[in-house]
Design an enzyme around this catalytic site. Structure first.
Site: not given
Ligand code: NAD
Length: 275
Positions: A159, A172
């Site tokens: 991130s 985080y």
């Molecule tokens: P999201 O919450 O939509 O998806 C995360 C998924 O991970 C969910 O479906 C959840 O059920 C699953 N999950 C949670 N705990 C778990 C576990 N213990 N085992 C297996 N699955 C598990 O999130 P997102 O926004 O799509 O983020 C995806 C990735 O991108 C993450 O690593 C997040 O930190 C990173 N990220 C997101 C953003 C943003 O702006 N959304 C920015 C930078 C990084």
């Protein structure tokens, strides 16, 4: 060449979009998620559109669950060629209420108001585990399929806050910094056995996880949302589709001499000093 691609967190917003794009390239996609229904829904959509996918329940924090998931993947599609470590996220217990500590904060009594001194180590641990251990463990299980074979790689999801921490979210930010650091470590460690390891560093994407932090119920921006847009030279949030090009590049043969990089996809946020 058709590959078997395992994606964790694949029921989520960003990784489901990446999964659909990789499926369109003709690969077999195994969608792993704690939320099995979400993973299956994405798999169904991919299959309806002529792709090849399965949804598998897996907890990235439990070795046994991952071993079982690997068996399901191997039975359906054979060995794993590419692992995308997408599961991750934040937790309110690892988050302060204010960006800066002010003297008056120390006497505030509202329920739920949290200074640095109130942060719960269990909340911090949850976030470190989900993002860091949740990247390391699936790699330990699925990279066993990759050792010494051609065209194998790992794509982690870091991130923006890994480069410079964001206010309020020390857990985080630290956990994603660990993911970036681990990406480099693993790239070096796996360099002699033909496994490339890279990461995406998404900037700000409007997802269910952060929608109420960044926007009000009428769709207008919150003060934090405004601050982010002001700090983003391109002046907008990212769309999940913005991750596709870099994902296809890092998972494909076009990046065969690229390993250990963390690519910002952030509209210039990390390049901008604000002045
Ligand atoms: P999201 O919450 O939509 O998806 C995360 C998924 O991970 C969910 O479906 C959840 O059920 C699953 N999950 C949670 N705990 C778990 C576990 N213990 N085992 C297996 N699955 C598990 O999130 P997102 O926004 O799509 O983020 C995806 C990735 O991108 C993450 O690593 C997040 O930190 C990173 N990220 C997101 C953003 C943003 O702006 N959304 C920015 C930078 C990084």
């Amino acid at each position: 060449m058709k590959k078997t691609i395992v994606i964790t967190g694949a029921g989520g917003v960003l990784c489901s979009t990446m999964a659909e794009a990789l499926a369109k390239e003709g690969h077999n996609i195994a969608l792993l998620d704690l939320n099995k229904e979400a993973a299956i829904a994405v798999a169904d959509k991919i299959n309806e559109n002529g792709g090849s996918a399965i949804g598998v329940k897996a907890n990235v924090l439990e070795k046994d669950s991952l071993v079982q998931a690997k068996e399901e993947v191997n039975n359906a599609f054979g060995k794993c060629d590419i692992l995308v470590n997408g599961a991750g996220g934040n937790h309110p217990l690892g988050t302060t209420s204010n960006p800066f500590l002010q003297l008056e904060d120390l006497v505030r009594k509202e329920e739920g108001f949290k200074t640095f001194f109130d942060l719960d180590p269990q909340g911090i641990q949850f976030v470190f585990n989900l993002n860091f251990i949740g990247t390391l463990l699936p790699t330990q299980i699925f990279a066993q399929d990759m050792v010494g074979r051609e065209g194998c790689s790992i794509l982690n999801v870091s991130s923006m806050n890994a480069f410079t921490p964001l206010t309020k979210i020390p857990a985080y930010s630290g956990a994603k910094a660990a993911v970036s650091n681990f990406t480099q470590w693993l790239a070096v460690h796996f360099s002699k056995v033909n496994i490339r390891v890279n990461a995406l560093a998404p900037g700000f994407f409007l997802t269910e996880q952060n929608r109420t932090l960044l926007t009000n119920s009428d769709g207008s921006l919150t003060p934090r949302g405004n601050q982010i847009i002001d700090q983003t030279p391109m002046g907008k949030f990212g769309e999940p589709e913005d991750l596709i090009g870099t994902t296809l590049w890092l998972c494909g043969e076009g990046s065969s001499f690229v390993t250990g990089v963390v690519v910002p996809i952030d509209g210039g946020f990390s390049a901008y000093s604000g002045v």
